[in-house]
Write an enzyme that holds these catalytic residues in place. Structure first.
Site, PDB file in Angstrom:
ATOM      1  N   VAL A 131      -6.671  56.261  69.618  1.00  0.00           N
ATOM      2  CA  VAL A 131      -8.101  55.968  69.521  1.00  0.00           C
ATOM      3  C   VAL A 131      -8.888  56.445  70.730  1.00  0.00           C
ATOM      4  CG1 VAL A 131      -7.666  53.996  68.009  1.00  0.00           C
ATOM      5  CG2 VAL A 131      -7.929  53.626  70.486  1.00  0.00           C
TER       6      VAL A 131
ATOM      7  N   LYS B 158     -14.379  43.039  74.507  1.00  0.00           N
ATOM      8  CA  LYS B 158     -14.412  42.378  73.207  1.00  0.00           C
ATOM      9  C   LYS B 158     -15.803  41.839  72.878  1.00  0.00           C
ATOM     10  CE  LYS B 158     -10.155  43.110  71.996  1.00  0.00           C
ATOM     11  NZ  LYS B 158      -9.840  43.986  70.831  1.00  0.00           N
TER      12      LYS B 158
ATOM     13  N   TYR C 295     -11.269  42.558  79.763  1.00  0.00           N
ATOM     14  CA  TYR C 295     -10.947  42.355  78.355  1.00  0.00           C
ATOM     15  C   TYR C 295     -12.085  41.626  77.640  1.00  0.00           C
ATOM     16  CZ  TYR C 295      -8.186  41.021  74.245  1.00  0.00           C
ATOM     17  OH  TYR C 295      -7.726  40.844  72.970  1.00  0.00           O
TER      18      TYR C 295
ATOM     19  N   THR D 222       1.911  38.066  70.358  1.00  0.00           N
ATOM     20  CA  THR D 222       2.150  39.480  70.098  1.00  0.00           C
ATOM     21  C   THR D 222       2.696  40.112  71.370  1.00  0.00           C
ATOM     22  OG1 THR D 222      -0.062  40.196  70.801  1.00  0.00           O
ATOM     23  CG2 THR D 222       0.183  39.524  68.497  1.00  0.00           C
TER      24      THR D 222
END
Length: 260
Positions: free
Chosen positions: A72, A168, A164, A199
């Site tokens: 990406v 977001k 982060y 995750t």
């Protein structure tokens, strides 16, 4: 499945593309979309990994799947992935924009290299995928649905997550703005804002003593099960969410209520 539920959630005849499909939330999304009846393109940098996952999903569901290399942070790679999808399965009318990274550290210690890496993947990368997806749907004369994976840290903040959280929060605002612009093409844009789901990106933290302590302080006192993201996703991409666009939906056991 009853006809009523099938009409709301079935994705039969649809083509979906999942960016960041090699593990965690993205891998689970790819499997859920196929189980709902979509043919699925799995995109990620780790081609060997998604090829194995693609084959497994095809065997499990009977749906057509395709593994494509997708970085990406590279516009040419994004275009090539959509070209391969269209040539092999058809123009994707469902796109799950899931690629993302984290590099937690105190704000005063963040380097420009770290800042740029996180922003280029989490925000600019999602912009690349979403705009490419919408332009393909528009040119094909077909509507569709784009779901950007944001985070509850796009709605609130937390220590060591300045970069982060900022990326977001940008995803949330980008989602809202794209929703009003792409509606004229019949393209809906929404964001999912997961709380803590274990995750690869956060496993080491959640298994640490500080991580367990933090989770115990949340309203649900546990991390989410990846399966708990599936129904919200299927609602947003399917007929059941046909008039839902511009939403940033927390899936977090009320965690975001504490941090907003």
């Amino acid at each position: 499945m009853s006809d009523y539920l099938k009409d709301l959630f079935s994705l039969e005849g649809r083509v979906a593309l999942v960016a960041g499909a090699s593990s965690g939330i993205g891998a689970n999304f790819a499997r859920a979309l196929a189980r709902a009846g979509a043919d699925v393109v799995l995109g990620a940098r780790r081609v060997e990994r998604i090829k194995a996952l693609s084959d497994d999903i095809a065997d499990d569901t009977g749906q057509r799947t395709l593994a494509v290399q997708l970085d990406v942070t590279d516009g040419d790679s994004v275009k090539a992935a959509f070209d391969q999808a269209a040539e092999n399965l058809g123009v994707p009318t469902i796109v799950c924009n899931n690629a993302g990274i984290a590099d937690p550290m105190w704000a005063i210690d963040v380097t420009e290299e770290s800042w740029d890496k996180v922003m280029d993947t989490n925000l600019k990368g999602m912009w690349r995928v979403a705009t490419e997806a919408a332009s393909r749907m528009r040119d094909a004369g077909r509507g569709g649905s784009i779901v950007n994976t944001a985070s509850i840290l796009g709605l609130g903040v937390g220590p060591t997550h300045t970069t982060y959280s900022t990326s977001k929060a940008g995803v949330v605002q980008m989602t809202r703005n794209m929703a009003i612009e792409f509606q004229r093409f019949g393209v809906r844009v929404n964001a999912l804002c997961p709380g803590y789901f274990k995750t690869e990106i956060n496993e080491s933290y959640l298994e640490s003593e500080p991580g367990r302590t933090h989770v115990a302080m949340t309203p649900a006192k546990r991390v989410g099960d990846l399966k708990e993201l599936e129904a919200p996703l299927l609602m947003l991409v399917g007929a059941g969410g046909s008039f839902v666009s511009g939403v940033a939906l927390p899936v977090d056991g009320a965690h975001s209520v504490l941090i907003v």
